[in-house]
Scaffold this motif. Structure first.
Motif, PDB file in Angstrom:
ATOM      1  N   MET A   1      12.495  55.544  12.857  1.00  0.00           N
ATOM      2  CA  MET A   1      11.844  55.058  14.077  1.00  0.00           C
ATOM      3  C   MET A   1      10.789  53.978  13.805  1.00  0.00           C
ATOM      4  SD  MET A   1      13.565  56.290  16.364  1.00  0.00           S
ATOM      5  CE  MET A   1      12.635  55.481  17.647  1.00  0.00           C
ATOM      6  N   GLU A   2      10.181  54.019  12.631  1.00  0.00           N
ATOM      7  CA  GLU A   2       9.232  52.954  12.298  1.00  0.00           C
ATOM      8  C   GLU A   2       9.999  51.778  11.701  1.00  0.00           C
ATOM      9  OE1 GLU A   2       5.517  52.065   9.242  1.00  0.00           O
ATOM     10  OE2 GLU A   2       7.199  53.297   8.638  1.00  0.00           O
ATOM     11  N   PRO A   3       9.967  50.613  12.328  1.00  0.00           N
ATOM     12  CA  PRO A   3      10.609  49.455  11.715  1.00  0.00           C
ATOM     13  C   PRO A   3       9.908  49.108  10.395  1.00  0.00           C
ATOM     14  CG  PRO A   3      10.093  49.044  14.037  1.00  0.00           C
ATOM     15  CD  PRO A   3       9.374  50.293  13.642  1.00  0.00           C
TER      16      PRO A   3
ATOM     17  N   THR B   1      -2.938  62.817  17.059  1.00  0.00           N
ATOM     18  CA  THR B   1      -4.069  62.194  17.736  1.00  0.00           C
ATOM     19  C   THR B   1      -4.046  60.674  17.613  1.00  0.00           C
ATOM     20  OG1 THR B   1      -5.373  62.548  15.723  1.00  0.00           O
ATOM     21  CG2 THR B   1      -5.583  64.198  17.465  1.00  0.00           C
ATOM     22  N   GLY B   2      -2.930  60.139  17.127  1.00  0.00           N
ATOM     23  CA  GLY B   2      -2.815  58.683  17.019  1.00  0.00           C
ATOM     24  C   GLY B   2      -3.563  58.116  15.828  1.00  0.00           C
ATOM     25  N   ARG B   3      -3.917  59.001  14.866  1.00  0.00           N
ATOM     26  CA  ARG B   3      -4.680  58.529  13.698  1.00  0.00           C
ATOM     27  C   ARG B   3      -3.821  58.379  12.451  1.00  0.00           C
ATOM     28  NH1 ARG B   3      -7.954  60.018  18.146  1.00  0.00           N
ATOM     29  NH2 ARG B   3      -9.935  58.924  17.913  1.00  0.00           N
TER      30      ARG B   3
ATOM     31  N   PHE C   1      -1.291  62.687  13.060  1.00  0.00           N
ATOM     32  CA  PHE C   1      -0.156  62.119  13.808  1.00  0.00           C
ATOM     33  C   PHE C   1      -0.260  62.434  15.306  1.00  0.00           C
ATOM     34  CE2 PHE C   1       2.260  62.731   9.627  1.00  0.00           C
ATOM     35  CZ  PHE C   1       2.001  61.428   9.232  1.00  0.00           C
TER      36      PHE C   1
ATOM     37  N   GLN D   1       7.784  65.293  12.677  1.00  0.00           N
ATOM     38  CA  GLN D   1       7.943  65.181  11.227  1.00  0.00           C
ATOM     39  C   GLN D   1       7.234  63.919  10.745  1.00  0.00           C
ATOM     40  OE1 GLN D   1      11.989  66.090   9.895  1.00  0.00           O
ATOM     41  NE2 GLN D   1      12.092  67.858  11.246  1.00  0.00           N
ATOM     42  N   CYS D   2       7.868  62.746  10.897  1.00  0.00           N
ATOM     43  CA  CYS D   2       7.200  61.538  10.383  1.00  0.00           C
ATOM     44  C   CYS D   2       6.050  61.101  11.270  1.00  0.00           C
ATOM     45  CB  CYS D   2       8.190  60.399  10.179  1.00  0.00           C
ATOM     46  SG  CYS D   2       8.611  59.475  11.682  1.00  0.00           S
TER      47      CYS D   2
ATOM     48  N   HIS E   1       7.425  61.174   4.053  1.00  0.00           N
ATOM     49  CA  HIS E   1       7.512  60.357   5.264  1.00  0.00           C
ATOM     50  C   HIS E   1       8.189  61.185   6.356  1.00  0.00           C
ATOM     51  CE1 HIS E   1      10.170  59.315   1.913  1.00  0.00           C
ATOM     52  NE2 HIS E   1      11.142  59.465   2.776  1.00  0.00           N
ATOM     53  N   GLY E   2       7.652  62.393   6.529  1.00  0.00           N
ATOM     54  CA  GLY E   2       8.170  63.318   7.531  1.00  0.00           C
ATOM     55  C   GLY E   2       8.475  64.691   6.958  1.00  0.00           C
TER      56      GLY E   2
ATOM     57  N   TYR F   1       0.128  53.682   9.673  1.00  0.00           N
ATOM     58  CA  TYR F   1       1.383  53.077   9.238  1.00  0.00           C
ATOM     59  C   TYR F   1       1.122  51.616   8.853  1.00  0.00           C
ATOM     60  CZ  TYR F   1       3.168  57.247  11.576  1.00  0.00           C
ATOM     61  OH  TYR F   1       3.393  58.543  11.961  1.00  0.00           O
TER      62      TYR F   1
ATOM     63  N   VAL G   1       4.540  56.629   6.544  1.00  0.00           N
ATOM     64  CA  VAL G   1       5.811  55.938   6.723  1.00  0.00           C
ATOM     65  C   VAL G   1       6.625  56.712   7.756  1.00  0.00           C
ATOM     66  CG1 VAL G   1       7.977  55.274   5.602  1.00  0.00           C
ATOM     67  CG2 VAL G   1       5.799  54.923   4.415  1.00  0.00           C
ATOM     68  N   GLY G   2       7.067  55.986   8.766  1.00  0.00           N
ATOM     69  CA  GLY G   2       7.725  56.624   9.907  1.00  0.00           C
ATOM     70  C   GLY G   2       9.208  56.838   9.711  1.00  0.00           C
ATOM     71  N   GLY G   3       9.534  57.710   8.777  1.00  0.00           N
ATOM     72  CA  GLY G   3      10.930  58.045   8.523  1.00  0.00           C
ATOM     73  C   GLY G   3      11.556  57.048   7.561  1.00  0.00           C
TER      74      GLY G   3
ATOM     75  N   GLY H   1      -2.448  54.091  17.652  1.00  0.00           N
ATOM     76  CA  GLY H   1      -1.640  55.299  17.819  1.00  0.00           C
ATOM     77  C   GLY H   1      -0.409  55.075  18.673  1.00  0.00           C
TER      78      GLY H   1
ATOM     79  N   ILE I   1      -2.635  57.958  23.319  1.00  0.00           N
ATOM     80  CA  ILE I   1      -2.644  59.201  22.552  1.00  0.00           C
ATOM     81  C   ILE I   1      -4.044  59.501  21.999  1.00  0.00           C
ATOM     82  CG2 ILE I   1      -1.947  58.088  20.383  1.00  0.00           C
ATOM     83  CD1 ILE I   1      -0.720  61.549  21.596  1.00  0.00           C
TER      84      ILE I   1
ATOM     85  N   ASP J   1       2.159  48.722   9.825  1.00  0.00           N
ATOM     86  CA  ASP J   1       1.875  47.731  10.868  1.00  0.00           C
ATOM     87  C   ASP J   1       0.520  47.970  11.543  1.00  0.00           C
ATOM     88  OD1 ASP J   1       2.727  45.442  12.488  1.00  0.00           O
ATOM     89  OD2 ASP J   1       2.716  46.876  14.139  1.00  0.00           O
ATOM     90  N   ASP J   2      -0.076  49.134  11.303  1.00  0.00           N
ATOM     91  CA  ASP J   2      -1.396  49.402  11.881  1.00  0.00           C
ATOM     92  C   ASP J   2      -2.510  48.692  11.119  1.00  0.00           C
ATOM     93  OD1 ASP J   2      -0.004  51.112  13.532  1.00  0.00           O
ATOM     94  OD2 ASP J   2      -0.585  52.935  12.469  1.00  0.00           O
TER      95      ASP J   2
ATOM     96  N   PHE K   1       6.034  59.162  13.923  1.00  0.00           N
ATOM     97  CA  PHE K   1       6.061  57.832  14.533  1.00  0.00           C
ATOM     98  C   PHE K   1       6.393  57.880  16.018  1.00  0.00           C
ATOM     99  CE2 PHE K   1       7.421  53.475  15.343  1.00  0.00           C
ATOM    100  CZ  PHE K   1       6.397  52.770  14.732  1.00  0.00           C
TER     101      PHE K   1
END
Lengths: 791, 165
Positions: A201-203, A21-23, A19, B100-101, A507-508, A26, A252-254, B36, B76, A28-29, B103
């Motif tokens: 935060m993740e739609p 390092t942007g790896r 998370f 945590q998540c 998811h968090g 999700y 999953v972003g939350g 990212g 990032i 949508d990625d 995002f």
């Protein structure tokens, strides 16, 4: 000294590297070969009949592959999105359960309802083409306010002409009436539990894929429970055999509840992928999320508390109207009933309680579980009315709570609303929280604030919640249409590393760390050799997913059972290798020893022997070291605690600032204190958000959501909230072997009540409704000073 | 009418053909496949999309790709050392459980790194104010503030060590 590994250690999270390092990956990625894009055309009206949809111009637009409507879905027998819990009204009739097609076929019932789907090579082409869609609506009057649905003169669904979904009762009415008849004092309160938008935060997003060669489907979706989504997709909406369908919920972003449900878009992308034989992707824009993610709370409640002359609670009556929105979302029906009225005893030995809950349909977004789900609503009314009662009786609010707490010696305690609390020391949590906040020093701090023209208040919330809904057969008798167990598989690999496949989803919450800590301690395997696998129906056994703070208490216990099976088998293998009897083998982490000797073998060697069974009891044991377990809990778990906060109100501006916040929680055994504290912080801020900032507001006439973006819907920012002092008191849960209770929702369950109690104390009033925004607080202050207002 | 732009992304040159209305975040996520950087809203409120443009934090959802023509973009993915060692701010987020998540995390970290340029001695209150444009729904901010405080300190220490070399 604190531990550095295993159960009880603040191990740094294994998931963080990807998370940070942007790896992270999700939904949508993901980009699939041949992927096309779905744009969903949503209703601009709260309530309207669809007279016609002319797709000709859209279909002729550049890049457009197809346009799907409700009529297409009806023709292809796509099913209704189901509700997972059947509630019966007091007269014995089942709740009204109108159809909920993934794309509306006859009427639209809320702003944002799906009307058509345009699929094109690019998202921009789909959006542009959607502008050309000619939809003819006949607008109908909208039912917006949940308080007046029966006289609205219009029905959201023909099946419910009065817009009532169910009219449900709980508890002993005669006993409660008798308690009120002998009361020395009765406190009453009317309150609103505001509608909220969960806003992970993740739609939400979904990608549907279909492989015509194998006749197989893959759905990648932002879900808290991919196995449940597969069940609903196969059994209800798409009607597919499960072995042909894989559902993946990657990072999953939350969620906070909003990603539990089976949503229309999941059906749409799978259905469209089959029709087009290409991957179809949909990602919500935030303003679309506001109109399509299930909302939370939205109760109107009248509550009465009967007391004897000493302030001992004799009985409580609750009447609630719960807004279901336009359709029944997956778990919506059980939130204001089974997860609400059963908690109305709170931490108190109130002997008689009766609740009436009327669930109503309105032309608004469906309402379902949002962090806490029914329990924050219960806690809010209990803790608010206790404060109002203390004010009326002139009793210190901490003291009134103390007098009424269920003491530890009464555990296990049967409440009058159907639960059996197994454990808890409520008074100790309160005393510890009072010490953390320095309650004795409050008068001096209040006086100091006054010298600066500020009004300081202090508020408490002593909450209890029920986590890990169970057992399945009891839940079934109460209307659940699914099981509530969970599952895990512990798979040793030949060279000693371990994969653990779990049915719950992270998811968090940090399961990849905490679950591995348990495995590491129980099996003596270092953390770096353990992988927790979740979120893929093709990899994990069937489990019910993550919600209701159930992951550790249910999923973790399934894993414990699987670990126990591994240990039992390992003892037999060790006995063979050490030429001893299995009964004589003692296990300590990864070491298996013949009792009273120095002869031992470690688990890596046992795994090696199991997979290369040359020296192995093949006539008694199967090769391999791979065990699976399902676990159905004996009871709910009951996290509990006391939160206290202090606020300072600026009477000139109405601005409320939280200046101190302490929380003492009993979560049972804590696996990772660092993660638990993080869950408390986050939960508290969602409670604070409801108390001070958040409010989903609909226009009463048009049914338009007025707070439909982050510009209009105020969520807590870093500078809105304080630092927290948190502490845990471990009272082990007696109904599961881990002794765990759950920590994910606790902060949110008490948070709003705690803050509002402090605000009302600062304002020296009995009650005001949430949110305590500057404008509303300023108005309360103005109205409570008639002399000044007249000046 | 598509436009050709050249920019440096995480130290590497990139040539892209984009529409004039292509957002920088879409260029980053879709044209460069650097996923990212996230999109959490459509009103420039949440900050999940924060990247650095010539070393200064910007919301890439409110920046056009063409505005990055000829400039340096850091996402990032470009923050950790080539050998995978975390940047001090990334390490501080891990150490203090500031995510945590995950995002909001990339935007949160990129904003926090830029704070070191603007106010390396930021107090907790100043950190909270700086992060006003980054929404996190999970952590309650408590540990993010701790992480940023610690990350700023580590960046100063690191910079001092570099200067001494």
């Amino acid at each position: 000294m604190s531990k550095s590994t295993g159960i009880g250690a603040s191990v740094k999270r294994v998931e963080d590297y990807r998370f940070l390092t942007g790896r992270g990956r999700y939904t949508d990625d993901m980009t699939r070969p041949g992927q096309c894009h779905a744009y969903i055309v949503r209703s601009p009206h709260a309530h309207a009949r669809i007279l016609s949809i002319d797709t000709a111009a859209t279909l002729a637009a550049p890049g457009v592959l197809t346009v799907l409507t409700g009529a297409d879905m009806v023709a292809d027998n796509i099913g209704s999105l189901p509700c997972g819990w059947l509630i019966h009204s007091r007269d014995g009739t089942p709740m009204k359960e109108p159809k909920h097609l993934p794309i509306a076929a006859d009427k639209v019932r809320h702003v944002g309802d799906q009307v058509a789907v345009v699929i094109a090579e690019t998202l921009q082409q789909a959006k542009d083409a959607a502008e050309l869609l000619d939809i003819d609506y006949e607008e109908l009057p909208a039912v917006v306010s949940p308080g007046s649905v029966e006289t609205a003169g219009t029905a959201v669904h023909d099946e419910a002409p009065d817009n009532v979904c169910y009219d449900w009762i709980w508890g002993d009415k005669d006993k409660t009436d008798a308690a009120f008849a002998q009361a020395a004092h009765v406190t009453t309160l009317d309150l609103v539990n505001t509608r909220l938008v969960p806003n992970a935060m993740e739609p939400r997003a979904a990608v549907g894929e279909y492989d015509p060669g194998m006749d197989e489907y893959t759905l990648t979706t932002t879900s808290q429970n991919p196995q449940l989504i597969r069940l609903l997709l196969c059994g209800f909406t798409m009607g597919l055999p499960e072995h042909k369908v894989r559902v993946v919920a990657p990072d999953v972003g939350g969620g906070f509840g909003s990603k539990i449900y089976h949503y229309a878009e999941e059906v749409i992308v799978v259905y469209a992928a089959r029709r087009l034989k290409r991957p179809v992707k949909w990602t919500a824009e935030r303003s679309e999320s506001f109109l399509s993610d299930a909302h939370g709370r939205d109760h109107l409640t009248h509550v009465e508390l009967a007391m004897d002359p000493d302030g001992l609670f004799l009985g409580m009556r609750v009447k609630t109207t719960a807004n279901m929105g336009a359709y029944l979302s997956t778990f919506s029906s059980c939130i204001p009933t089974i997860l609400y009225a059963t908690l109305l005893s709170g931490q108190y030995k109130t002997p008689a309680i009766h609740a009436e809950v009327k669930a109503v349909f309105t032309n608004t977004v469906p309402v379902d579980a949002y962090r806490g789900a029914g329990r924050p609503e219960a806690c809010y009314l209990i803790e608010r009315i206790v404060d109002v009662a203390a004010r009326e009786l002139g009793i210190d609010r901490a003291e009134l709570r103390r007098r009424n707490f269920i003491p530890p010696e009464m555990m296990p305690y049967d409440t009058p609303v159907g639960l059996q609390y197994d454990s808890g020391n409520f008074a100790r949590n309160l005393e510890d929280a009072l010490a953390l906040i320095d309650y004795d020093g409050f008068p001096a701090r209040r006086a100091e604030s006054a010298t600066r023209g500020k009004r300081r208040g202090i508020g408490f919330a002593s909450y209890i919640e029920a986590c890990g809904i169970a057992p399945s057969n009891v839940a079934g008798a109460l209307g659940a249409r699914a099981g509530l167990y969970d599952s895990a598989e512990v798979r040793f690999h030949p060279t000693g590393s371990v994969s653990v496949m779990v049915g719950v989803h992270s998811h968090g919450q940090g399961h990849e760390t905490t679950f591995a800590q348990i495995v590491s301690e129980r099996l003596g395997v270092p953390m770096e050799k353990i992988e927790i696998v979740h979120g893929d129906s093709a990899k994990t056994p069937f489990g019910m997913g993550t919600y209701g703070s159930r992951s550790l208490a249910v999923g973790g216990m399934a894993m414990m059972k699987a670990i126990d099976k591994v240990i039992a088998k390992s003892k037999k293998i060790a006995a063979h290798l050490l030429e001893a009897s299995a009964e004589d083998i003692e296990q300590d982490g990864g070491v298996f020893r013949v009792a009273g000797t120095d002869r031992s073998v470690d688990i890596a060697a046992i795994a090696g022997a199991a997979y290369v069974p040359h020296n192995y009891p093949l006539d008694e044991l199967e090769p391999g070291l791979d065990e699976q377990a399902f676990y159905d809990p004996k009871n709910f778990t009951f996290p509990n605690g006391t939160q206290i906060c202090e606020v300072e109100v600026d009477p000139e501006t109405g601005v409320v600032k939280i200046v101190r916040f302490a929380a003492v929680d009993d979560f049972g055994r804590v696996i990772n204190p660092m993660i638990v504290e993080g869950q408390v912080h986050g939960g508290l801020v969602q409670g604070i958000g409801q108390a001070l900032l958040e409010h989903a507001i609909y226009d009463e006439d048009s049914g338009q959501l007025l707070t439909g973006s982050f510009m209009d819907y105020a969520m807590p920012r870093a500078d809105d909230v304080p630092d927290f002092e948190v502490k845990t008191n471990e009272v082990l849960c007696t109904t599961n072997a881990l002794g765990v209770k759950g920590c994910g929702e606790a902060g949110t369950i008490g948070g709003a009540a705690c803050v509002m109690n402090a605000v009302c104390d600062a304002l020296d009033i009995g009650h005001m409704d949430m949110p305590a925004s500057p404008e509303r607080v300023w108005r309360v202050l103005r109205d409570s000073r008639p002399a000044m207002a007249a000046e | 009418m598509p436009v050709s732009i050249t920019l440096t992304v995480n130290g590497r040159p990139a040539a892209l053909t984009v529409e004039p209305n292509t957002l920088l975040v879409d260029a980053i996520r879709q044209h460069l496949s650097l996923t990212g950087t996230h999109v959490g809203c459509d009103t420039s409120q949440c900050g999940a999309c924060v990247v650095h443009l010539d070393g200064v934090s910007v919301k890439s959802c409110t920046t056009l790709a063409v505005q990055a023509d000829g400039r340096n973009v850091t996402t990032i993915e470009g923050l950790a050392a080539p050998d995978g060692t975390l940047h001090p701010m990334q390490a501080a987020f891990k150490e203090h459980h500031g995510l945590q998540c995950g995002f909001c995390t990339p935007g949160m970290v990129m904003s926090a790194v830029d704070l070191a340029r603007v106010n390396p001695n930021a107090t907790p209150e100043e950190i909270r104010h700086w992060l006003e444009g980054n929404i996190c729904r999970c952590t309650g901010y408590h540990n993010i503030v701790k992480a940023v405080e610690s990350g700023l300190q580590a960046m100063k220490t690191g910079a001092a060590a570099q200067a001494a070399e």
